[in-house]
Every structure is written in C-alpha cells, then in structure tokens.
Design an enzyme around this catalytic site. Structure first.
Site, mmCIF file in Angstrom:
data_model
loop_
_atom_site.group_PDB
_atom_site.id
_atom_site.type_symbol
_atom_site.label_atom_id
_atom_site.label_comp_id
_atom_site.label_asym_id
_atom_site.label_seq_id
_atom_site.Cartn_x
_atom_site.Cartn_y
_atom_site.Cartn_z
ATOM 1 N N LYS A 131 0.818 -1.225 0.000
ATOM 2 C CA LYS A 131 0.000 0.000 0.000
ATOM 3 C C LYS A 131 0.845 1.267 0.000
ATOM 4 O O LYS A 131 0.606 2.174 -0.784
ATOM 5 C CB LYS A 131 -0.883 0.073 1.250
ATOM 6 N N ARG A 155 11.842 -5.516 4.463
ATOM 7 C CA ARG A 155 11.549 -4.091 4.216
ATOM 8 C C ARG A 155 12.493 -3.171 4.995
ATOM 9 O O ARG A 155 12.743 -3.360 6.176
ATOM 10 C CB ARG A 155 10.107 -3.840 4.627
ATOM 11 N N ARG A 209 11.635 -1.126 10.423
ATOM 12 C CA ARG A 209 10.604 -0.765 11.379
ATOM 13 C C ARG A 209 10.546 -1.789 12.502
ATOM 14 O O ARG A 209 10.601 -2.977 12.262
ATOM 15 C CB ARG A 209 9.236 -0.716 10.677
ATOM 16 N N ARG A 226 -0.064 -8.135 13.298
ATOM 17 C CA ARG A 226 -0.641 -7.126 12.394
ATOM 18 C C ARG A 226 -1.531 -7.807 11.344
ATOM 19 O O ARG A 226 -2.555 -7.261 10.950
ATOM 20 C CB ARG A 226 0.468 -6.305 11.741
HETATM 21 P P1 AMP Z 1 1.178 1.182 8.776
HETATM 22 O O1 AMP Z 1 2.361 2.040 8.507
HETATM 23 O O2 AMP Z 1 -0.028 1.592 7.955
HETATM 24 O O3 AMP Z 1 1.461 -0.292 8.694
HETATM 25 O O4 AMP Z 1 0.741 1.466 10.302
HETATM 26 C C1 AMP Z 1 1.628 1.193 11.367
HETATM 27 C C2 AMP Z 1 0.882 1.165 12.695
HETATM 28 O O5 AMP Z 1 0.273 2.445 12.938
HETATM 29 C C3 AMP Z 1 -0.266 0.174 12.770
HETATM 30 O O6 AMP Z 1 0.174 -1.145 13.092
HETATM 31 C C4 AMP Z 1 -1.105 0.801 13.882
HETATM 32 O O7 AMP Z 1 -0.515 0.588 15.154
HETATM 33 C C5 AMP Z 1 -0.995 2.290 13.571
HETATM 34 N N1 AMP Z 1 -2.035 2.727 12.614
HETATM 35 C C6 AMP Z 1 -1.857 3.168 11.338
HETATM 36 N N2 AMP Z 1 -3.018 3.469 10.745
HETATM 37 C C7 AMP Z 1 -3.982 3.219 11.678
HETATM 38 C C8 AMP Z 1 -5.393 3.321 11.676
HETATM 39 N N3 AMP Z 1 -6.078 3.729 10.595
HETATM 40 N N4 AMP Z 1 -6.052 2.996 12.815
HETATM 41 C C9 AMP Z 1 -5.394 2.600 13.918
HETATM 42 N N5 AMP Z 1 -4.066 2.440 13.974
HETATM 43 C C10 AMP Z 1 -3.358 2.754 12.877
#
Ligand code: AMP
Length: 217
Positions: A15, A129, A161, A172
């Site tokens: 994404k 990654r 990360r 996740r």
């Molecule tokens: P991502 O970079 O999109 O994988 O997001 C990393 C982390 O940020 C996730 O595992 C959540 O802990 C938090 N996070 C990101 N987007 C959201 C969302 N829309 N709602 C709740 N937590 C989020």
C-alpha cells in the site's frame, strides 16, 4: 468535489509504496496514517506518546485519536482536489467517520482500491523491508537501494521498522483480518471497491491502479 482514493489491503501488501507512486503520478498528496503516527513518535508529541505502545505491539491506535488526526490532515489546503489514503480507514467506525469527513469537505470516497496479496508472501515481504527517515521504502529483494543500507536520494542510513519483527507482523496480519477485512464488504456494498492484483512487479501494480483511476474519470 474532491476525490479521496483509498488503498486497502494487508500489511506488507504494498500500500505505502504504491500510494507514493500513485501520488506522484496524479498529484494528490499521499496521506499515510502510519507515517503520521511515526512522525509524531519521532517528534515525541503527546499523540506520539499515546500511539507508541499500540504501534510497538502491532495493534490499532484507538479510533477517536486516529480519526481526529486524519480529519485534521484532510482539512489542509493541499487536499482540496483530493488525497490518496493509505492505512486509513482500518475499521468500520473509521470508514463511517471518513464518509462524514468527506461529506463535510465536499469529497467523495471513490475508488477504494483493494491490493490483493496471498497470505504466504506477506511475512517475507515485511521482513525484507527497509525504510529511510524521509519515508522512502525499500526491499532487499523487490526494491533494493542502489547502495545497500543507504537511501538513494540523500544517502542516509536505512532502518527496519520495529513492528516488522516476525512476531509483530503476525499480530498485524491477525488484526487486519479481524478489523480491516470487513471493509471489503463495506465498500463492495457501496460499489466503490476495485480489486487489484498486488502479486505482480511494482510497476505492474502501479499500472493496474492507474488504469482503475483512468477508467473512473
Ligand atoms: P502502517 O504504517 O499503515 O502499517 O501502520 C503502522 C501502525 O500504525 C499500525 O500497526 C497501527 O498501530 C498504527 N495505525 C496506522 N493506521 C492506523 C489506523 N487507521 N487505525 C489505527 N491504527 C493505525
């Protein structure tokens, strides 16, 4: 009428990488809720301190906090024509909130692009990654940097990360299946869901997404 293009799909499905490419191609800003949280973490803001534990465990940050953060970002001037949303919404209440935000800001949530990737490749994708401080994303196999461990543009050190550790990755994926996958039916019902095969090369996936966007306009 502005246009919110939403990218949904499992963690590690591409994404973020695709959202950046599509943002460059069509000129809407790329809004990643995960990036917004990570920026707050680094700047040690109150929001960052609140979000830290959730991110470390691979859990979702509570809806009210997340919704307020994204609403503020979408209210900024650069989102007037539209935005590419990556990582938001991730729950049904967030999707409902996005409809409300869109109504308030004269925007339409359309299309919602589902990047489909087989389960088996997700852990492999995430564990290879690497990120740069400026947010660029690399992968040791699929998208290696020109110099190992260094950002192509500013030469800074890449990092992994914390939440890309295998145990957190598994959590996740579980959270995605439980809380985010129901959005597939949600957007199918609204007739805005457009599936794209995410199990192709980076350029092919970008091309598929841009084709969907052209067909819509
Ligand atoms: P991502 O970079 O999109 O994988 O997001 C990393 C982390 O940020 C996730 O595992 C959540 O802990 C938090 N996070 C990101 N987007 C959201 C969302 N829309 N709602 C709740 N937590 C989020």
């Amino acid at each position: 009428m502005s246009q919110y293009v939403v990218l949904i799909g499992p963690p590690g499905g591409g994404k973020g990488t695709q959202a950046k490419r599509v943002s460059e191609a069509i000129g809407y800003p790329h809004i990643s809720s995960g990036d917004l949280f990570r920026k707050n973490l680094r700047a040690e803001t109150d929001l960052g301190k609140l979000a830290q534990g959730y991110l470390d465990r691979g859990e979702l940050v509570p809806d009210d906090v997340t919704i307020a953060m994204v609403r503020d970002r979408l209210s900024e001037a650069d989102c007037e024509a539209g935005a590419i949303l990556d990582g938001f919404p991730r729950t049904t209440p967030q999707a409902d909130a996005l409809e409300k935000i869109a109504a308030d800001l004269s925007a339409a949530v359309d299309p919602v692009i589902l990047i489909e990737v087989p389960d088996g490749t997700l852990v492999e994708r995430l564990s290879g990654r690497w990120m740069s401080k400026s947010g660029r994303v690399y992968h040791t196999i699929y998208n290696p940097p020109q110099v190992p461990g260094k950002d192509d543009e500013d030469g800074s050190d890449l990092y992994q990360r914390e939440d890309d550790k295998p145990e957190t990755v598994r959590n996740r994926i579980k959270v995605y299946e439980e809380q985010t996958a129901p959005l597939i039916a949600y957007y199918q019902q609204r007739k805005v869901l457009r599936p794209v095969d995410g199990d192709q090369g980076l350029d092919e996936v970008t091309h598929s997404i841009l084709t969907v966007l052209e067909d819509e306009s």
